[in-house]
Design an enzyme around this catalytic site. Structure first.
Site, PDB file in Angstrom:
ATOM      1  N   CYS A  16     -27.302  -4.844  -4.208  1.00  0.00           N
ATOM      2  CA  CYS A  16     -25.835  -4.807  -4.361  1.00  0.00           C
ATOM      3  C   CYS A  16     -25.232  -6.203  -4.195  1.00  0.00           C
ATOM      4  CB  CYS A  16     -25.187  -3.920  -3.299  1.00  0.00           C
ATOM      5  SG  CYS A  16     -25.992  -2.367  -2.982  1.00  0.00           S
ATOM      6  N   ASP A  17     -25.671  -6.921  -3.182  1.00  0.00           N
ATOM      7  CA  ASP A  17     -24.942  -8.118  -2.769  1.00  0.00           C
ATOM      8  C   ASP A  17     -25.681  -9.434  -3.001  1.00  0.00           C
ATOM      9  OD1 ASP A  17     -22.842  -6.537  -1.880  1.00  0.00           O
ATOM     10  OD2 ASP A  17     -23.777  -6.212   0.065  1.00  0.00           O
TER      11      ASP A  17
ATOM     12  N   CYS B 243     -27.989  -4.192   1.560  1.00  0.00           N
ATOM     13  CA  CYS B 243     -28.402  -3.892   0.184  1.00  0.00           C
ATOM     14  C   CYS B 243     -28.484  -5.171  -0.644  1.00  0.00           C
ATOM     15  CB  CYS B 243     -27.427  -2.903  -0.452  1.00  0.00           C
ATOM     16  SG  CYS B 243     -27.844  -2.495  -2.153  1.00  0.00           S
TER      17      CYS B 243
END
Ligand code: NDP
Length: 310
Positions: free
Chosen positions: A137-138, A134
């Site tokens: 997300c990261d 992701c």
């Protein structure tokens, strides 16, 4: 056999938000946690884009909070995994991995999706230490670093473009000699000076002392000009598709080709009275925790209205 008014399958943001709303509506919901307690967010580390946490929040802490909030309003949480369903007529019938059988008047399917991985042992070894599925997300943790994205579809191109805004360099590792993504996404990737597309490349392993420091890649695997080399990177992002966890509902609910449950317009209604789908299992596009939470709220509101109409 046990009978419940409302069962929620799945314990990600969609499942727990549905439980919070349903609990506050006095529906005494039962949440079955399923294969990944806390959902996909728990496979990442810090969440910085969930509204309400200006400093970010640890993913497990966020999910623990949602769980506590659901319990506060009377949700019962069970660990089991649903392995079979009969949604041919109400009451709906569910079978669980511990042998339990339960029926319910209304069901919220919030079983999520599972990111696909290549299947390398190193992906497990470095998960959360340089391996992610992701970018949204990261990606932030790879500012000014070098990353690789695997895949040649729209997701891979989108993730590569997103990461190029943060990282100093992005390699897009594509197994075929061409991209599968839509033309506009291909153009975006191919014209970005920070993105280098490695066509006809496969990843066979990762290496690094403290987290990912590089990938072992093969160019034109099995061909006469095959070449194996090490690609130094700090982050390795998988973007080779997601598999919605919808198999056990498929005989009853409609899904698209990839298995995402089809819902009516922007509602969580599946077409089966009293059966609703929320979160990533019904979302081929956004796959964000906050979007899943919103759809969980919608599903609980719909379930409440449905149950009141019985
Ligand atoms: P896709 O199935 O479209 O693409 C998957 C990509 O991963 C392909 O390039 C595939 O390669 C590659 N791949 C699969 N398995 C492996 C493997 N084992 N090793 C290496 N590469 C692999 O998935 P997406 O998630 O990209 O897209 C899913 C759907 O969502 C599509 O319909 C897409 O259009 C849509 N989407 C739309 C977006 C938008 O409109 N903004 C954004 C994101 C997705 P190969 O081509 O060789 O099979």
């Amino acid at each position: 056999m046990e009978h419940r008014k409302l069962i929620i399958l799945g314990s990600g943001p969609a499942g727990y938000t549905a439980a919070i709303y349903a609990g506050r509506a006095n529906l005494s919901p039962v949440v079955y946690e399923g294969i990944q307690p806390g959902g996909q967010l728990t496979t990442t580390t810090e969440i910085e884009n969930f509204p309400g946490f200006p400093e970010g929040i640890d993913a497990n802490e966020l999910m623990d909070n949602l769980r506590s909030q659901a319990e506060r309003f009377g949700t019962e949480i069970r660990e089991n995994i649903c392995v079979r369903t009969d949604l041919s007529a109400a009451p709906y019938h569910l079978w669980f991995d511990n042998g339990d059988e339960v029926t319910c008047d209304a069901l919220i399917i919030a079983t999520g999706a599972t990111a696909k991985y290549l299947g390398l042992a190193d992906e497990d070894k470095y998960r959360g230490q340089g391996v992610s599925a992701c970018a949204t997300c990261d990606g932030f943790f790879y500012r000014k670093k070098v990353v690789a994205v695997v895949g040649g579809g729209d997701t891979a191109c989108e993730e590569a473009s997103y990461l190029a805004g943060l990282a100093s360099k992005v390699y897009l590792i594509v197994r075929k000699p061409y991209l599968r993504a839509t033309q506009i996404m291909q153009d975006r990737v191919l014209s970005n000076p920070k993105i280098e597309v490695l066509f006809e490349h496969n990843t066979v392993g990762l290496y690094g002392e403290n987290g990912v420091e590089g990938a072992h890649v093969v160019y034109r695997k099995g061909e006469a000009d095959e070449r194996r080399y090490d690609l130094p990177i700090d982050g390795f992002f998988l973007a080779i598709g997601h598999k919605p966890n919808s198999d056990i509902f498929r005989p009853w609910v409609q899904t698209d080709e990839a298995g995402f449950i089809k819902v009516e317009g922007d509602s969580p209604r599946t077409g089966i009275p009293g059966v609703f789908a929320a979160g990533d299992v019904a979302d081929p596009h956004y796959r964000q925790g906050v979007v899943a939470a919103g759809s969980g709220a919608k599903a609980a509101i719909e379930a409440e209205r449905y149950l009141a109409s019985l």
